[in-house]
Motif scaffolding. Structure first.
Motif, mmCIF file in Angstrom:
data_model
loop_
_atom_site.group_PDB
_atom_site.id
_atom_site.type_symbol
_atom_site.label_atom_id
_atom_site.label_comp_id
_atom_site.label_asym_id
_atom_site.label_seq_id
_atom_site.Cartn_x
_atom_site.Cartn_y
_atom_site.Cartn_z
ATOM 1 N N ALA A 74 10.257 31.360 20.505
ATOM 2 C CA ALA A 74 10.842 30.810 19.280
ATOM 3 C C ALA A 74 10.251 31.450 18.027
ATOM 4 O O ALA A 74 10.942 31.623 17.031
ATOM 5 N N HIS A 75 8.978 31.816 18.063
ATOM 6 C CA HIS A 75 8.318 32.167 16.802
ATOM 7 C C HIS A 75 7.729 33.567 16.719
ATOM 8 O O HIS A 75 7.280 33.982 15.656
ATOM 9 N N THR A 76 7.688 34.290 17.820
ATOM 10 C CA THR A 76 7.116 35.634 17.743
ATOM 11 C C THR A 76 8.091 36.573 17.033
ATOM 12 O O THR A 76 9.290 36.324 16.993
ATOM 13 N N SER A 77 7.547 37.658 16.455
ATOM 14 C CA SER A 77 8.358 38.580 15.660
ATOM 15 C C SER A 77 9.504 39.190 16.443
ATOM 16 O O SER A 77 10.558 39.470 15.896
ATOM 17 N N GLY A 78 9.273 39.429 17.728
ATOM 18 C CA GLY A 78 10.283 40.100 18.538
ATOM 19 C C GLY A 78 9.987 41.562 18.797
ATOM 20 O O GLY A 78 10.744 42.230 19.499
ATOM 21 N N VAL A 79 8.891 42.098 18.267
ATOM 22 C CA VAL A 79 8.647 43.537 18.439
ATOM 23 C C VAL A 79 7.940 43.866 19.764
ATOM 24 O O VAL A 79 7.793 45.031 20.107
ATOM 25 N N TYR A 80 7.527 42.858 20.509
ATOM 26 C CA TYR A 80 6.836 43.129 21.780
ATOM 27 C C TYR A 80 7.708 42.785 22.969
ATOM 28 O O TYR A 80 8.418 41.772 22.952
ATOM 29 N N ILE A 81 7.628 43.624 24.013
ATOM 30 C CA ILE A 81 8.231 43.286 25.297
ATOM 31 C C ILE A 81 7.169 42.479 26.034
ATOM 32 O O ILE A 81 6.082 42.985 26.309
ATOM 33 N N LYS A 82 7.462 41.222 26.340
ATOM 34 C CA LYS A 82 6.442 40.358 26.944
ATOM 35 C C LYS A 82 6.698 40.118 28.417
ATOM 36 O O LYS A 82 7.831 40.007 28.855
ATOM 37 N N ARG A 83 5.613 40.037 29.185
ATOM 38 C CA ARG A 83 5.722 39.695 30.599
ATOM 39 C C ARG A 83 5.717 38.176 30.739
ATOM 40 O O ARG A 83 5.144 37.480 29.910
ATOM 41 N N GLU A 84 6.350 37.680 31.815
ATOM 42 C CA GLU A 84 6.385 36.232 32.067
ATOM 43 C C GLU A 84 5.034 35.797 32.630
ATOM 44 O O GLU A 84 4.921 35.440 33.798
ATOM 45 N N LEU A 85 4.035 35.829 31.803
ATOM 46 C CA LEU A 85 2.691 35.560 32.298
ATOM 47 C C LEU A 85 1.858 35.023 31.140
ATOM 48 O O LEU A 85 1.801 35.651 30.079
ATOM 49 N N GLU A 86 1.231 33.865 31.364
ATOM 50 C CA GLU A 86 0.420 33.248 30.311
ATOM 51 C C GLU A 86 -1.050 33.383 30.691
ATOM 52 O O GLU A 86 -1.529 32.717 31.611
ATOM 53 N N ILE A 87 -1.758 34.265 29.992
ATOM 54 C CA ILE A 87 -3.166 34.526 30.309
ATOM 55 C C ILE A 87 -4.044 33.611 29.460
ATOM 56 O O ILE A 87 -3.906 33.553 28.234
ATOM 57 N N ARG A 125 -7.745 33.021 30.354
ATOM 58 C CA ARG A 125 -9.191 33.203 30.469
ATOM 59 C C ARG A 125 -9.501 34.540 31.125
ATOM 60 O O ARG A 125 -8.679 35.058 31.894
ATOM 61 N N GLY A 126 -10.674 35.100 30.805
ATOM 62 C CA GLY A 126 -11.091 36.329 31.446
ATOM 63 C C GLY A 126 -12.584 36.376 31.664
ATOM 64 O O GLY A 126 -13.358 35.760 30.930
ATOM 65 N N GLU A 127 -12.971 37.091 32.715
ATOM 66 C CA GLU A 127 -14.403 37.325 32.954
ATOM 67 C C GLU A 127 -14.531 38.662 33.666
ATOM 68 O O GLU A 127 -13.894 38.872 34.701
ATOM 69 N N GLY A 128 -15.325 39.577 33.110
ATOM 70 C CA GLY A 128 -15.452 40.903 33.707
ATOM 71 C C GLY A 128 -14.095 41.582 33.767
ATOM 72 O O GLY A 128 -13.411 41.704 32.756
ATOM 73 N N ALA A 129 -13.683 42.007 34.969
ATOM 74 C CA ALA A 129 -12.381 42.651 35.129
ATOM 75 C C ALA A 129 -11.376 41.701 35.775
ATOM 76 O O ALA A 129 -10.429 42.139 36.431
ATOM 77 N N ARG A 130 -11.582 40.400 35.588
ATOM 78 C CA ARG A 130 -10.649 39.389 36.124
ATOM 79 C C ARG A 130 -9.998 38.608 34.995
ATOM 80 O O ARG A 130 -10.652 38.301 33.993
ATOM 81 N N LEU A 131 -8.706 38.322 35.168
ATOM 82 C CA LEU A 131 -7.984 37.460 34.223
ATOM 83 C C LEU A 131 -7.374 36.303 34.998
ATOM 84 O O LEU A 131 -7.029 36.445 36.174
ATOM 85 N N TRP A 132 -7.223 35.150 34.334
ATOM 86 C CA TRP A 132 -6.609 33.983 34.965
ATOM 87 C C TRP A 132 -5.399 33.539 34.172
ATOM 88 O O TRP A 132 -5.425 33.545 32.928
ATOM 89 N N ASP A 133 -4.330 33.141 34.888
ATOM 90 C CA ASP A 133 -3.154 32.607 34.195
ATOM 91 C C ASP A 133 -3.247 31.087 34.091
ATOM 92 O O ASP A 133 -4.204 30.473 34.587
ATOM 93 N N ALA A 134 -2.247 30.480 33.443
ATOM 94 C CA ALA A 134 -2.291 29.052 33.156
ATOM 95 C C ALA A 134 -2.247 28.202 34.427
ATOM 96 O O ALA A 134 -2.643 27.042 34.425
ATOM 97 N N ASP A 135 -1.749 28.791 35.543
ATOM 98 C CA ASP A 135 -1.711 28.048 36.805
ATOM 99 C C ASP A 135 -2.973 28.247 37.635
ATOM 100 O O ASP A 135 -3.045 27.786 38.775
ATOM 101 N N GLY A 136 -3.941 28.960 37.096
ATOM 102 C CA GLY A 136 -5.197 29.158 37.812
ATOM 103 C C GLY A 136 -5.204 30.368 38.735
ATOM 104 O O GLY A 136 -6.185 30.599 39.444
#
Ligand SMILES: *Cc1c(COP(=O)(O)O)cnc(C)c1O
Length: 391
Positions: A14-27, A29-40
């Motif tokens: 709804a509110h982003t500018s629109g200039v980015y192609i976004k992946r269906e992924l909500e990140i 948290r991160g630690e080292g070379a690991r990232l976590w999505d909203a579902d864990g």
């Protein structure tokens, strides 16, 4: 009125500018070379903050520096002296073997400053860049970027620029005359498809610049801070930049850029350039912590060995029916595919590995340099399986 949606993806849509192609992924948290999505779910991160996370996520030295400095002083414009900035500037100049530095807030700003300073120093206005180059999206930096889709809507742009083929010295000999202020070049073209400079190329560019009175701008926004297995990639080519652009991993993920300034640039006059946030103590404290880790551990040296091992294995195992070439230096790795990269990126995400494109057909890996051997080889295996199934 704001809509009542609370879901992150809907809110962003709804509110982003629109200039980015976004992946269906909500990140989240991160630690080292690991990232976590909203579902864990956890992912092996080969995006590395698009090059901003060489030290990975939540590095203890960076956390400590930010926490400490945030209680001391965050804002301090360059009209005042500041000890954290002074110490960092000295450390960065020593590490880069260059005498002076201008601090800013992004890669594009480092490139803008380089173009302005080259213009001031030489009294000339033309800049030569290379085909496939990427130097940023602000109007000046965009002028020296190659990709037509990025540039054309804004033509004719600002700079009097000429693009010559990368790794081709003959074309440069023809166009580098006494109207040229600078040649700008990446030691490895990152966004342009992961193309490393050929042996002797940067050296020949430097020699020609010196002979014809132009400055050499080396853009290490992506290759800097250990990514290619040296603190700065150009040292592998044995060249001395007149202007060296840095950003991305400089401050552990905080927005920051820097332009190192060499002897051939001469004195710069007050008020010819400046920035409000540049050199703020919070970014400087984080950057000092990053530089300390990179210069006192074997992380950078190991990056060179591990990058070679990964490229050798990929080159040996990937099917020629799906892959044209494996390229790179250190842990900046490009796999040129015969087909589009987008479905491969989606398949890798399904397997828990996040990676980047570099153009339509190149799979690019920029894992944090702190990635564990286990995660690195797991990611390599996932790529091998995905590309073997893709044919
Ligand atoms: C990312 C990048 C830039 C632009 O940096 P921003 O911080 O996004 O402005 C410039 N040059 C190179 C080589 C880059 O990879």
């Amino acid at each position: 009125m704001l809509s009542p949606v609370t879901n992150t993806l809907d809110l962003e849509r709804a509110h982003t500018s629109g200039v980015y192609i976004k992946r269906e992924l909500e990140i989240v948290r991160g630690e080292g070379a690991r990232l976590w999505d909203a579902d864990g779910n956890s992912y092996i991160d080969c995006v590395g903050g698009q090059g901003a996370a060489n030290l990975g996520h939540a590095h203890p030295a960076v956390i400590a520096a930010i926490q400490r400095q945030s209680t001391e002083l965050i804002s301090c414009p360059e009209i005042f002296h500041n000890p954290v900035r002074a110490q960092y500037q000295a450390a960065l100049c020593a590490a880069a073997n260059m005498p002076r530095v201008f601090l800013c807030n992004s890669g594009a700003e480092a490139v803008e400053a380089a173009i302005k300073f080259a213009t001031l120093a030489t009294g000339r206005s033309r800049v030569i860049s290379t085909m496939r180059a990427f130097h940023g999206r602000t109007l000046g930096a965009l002028s020296v970027t190659w990709e037509r889709a990025y540039r054309e809507p804004f033509a004719p742009l600002l700079m009097n620029t000429t693009h010559v083929p990368y790794n081709n010295i003959e074309r440069l000999v023809e166009v580098l005359d006494d109207t040229v202020a600078a040649v700008i070049v990446e030691p490895v073209q990152g966004e342009g498809g992961v193309h490393p400079a050929a042996d002797g190329y940067l050296h020949a560019v430097q020699a020609l610049c010196r002979e014809r009175g132009a400055l050499l701008i080396v853009d290490e926004v992506q290759t800097g801070f250990g990514r290619t297995g040296s603190l700065f990639a150009h040292t592998q080519d044995g060249v001395q930049p007149d202007l060296l652009c840095l950003a991305k991993s400089i401050a552990g993920g905080l927005p920051m850029g820097a332009l190192l300034i060499g002897e051939r640039v001469g004195a710069l006059q007050p008020a010819t350039h400046g920035t409000t946030f540049g050199g703020n103590p919070l970014a400087c404290a984080a950057a000092a912590a990053v530089l300390e880790v990179l210069t006192t551990t074997d992380l950078v040296e190991r990056t060179r060995e591990r990058g070679e091992a990964v490229r050798a294995r990929l080159a040996a195992n990937l099917p020629a029916s799906a892959v044209r070439e494996v390229r790179g230096r250190g842990l900046l790795i490009g796999i040129e595919l015969r087909n589009k990269v987008a479905p491969v990126l989606r398949a890798l995400q399904q397997r828990g590995v996040l990676a980047l494109p570099a153009g339509a057909t190149v799979l690019r890996l920029l894992p944090p340099l702190v990635i564990s051997d286990d995660d690195l080889w797991t990611a390599v295996e996932a790529i091998e399986e995905t590309l073997s199934n893709a044919v």
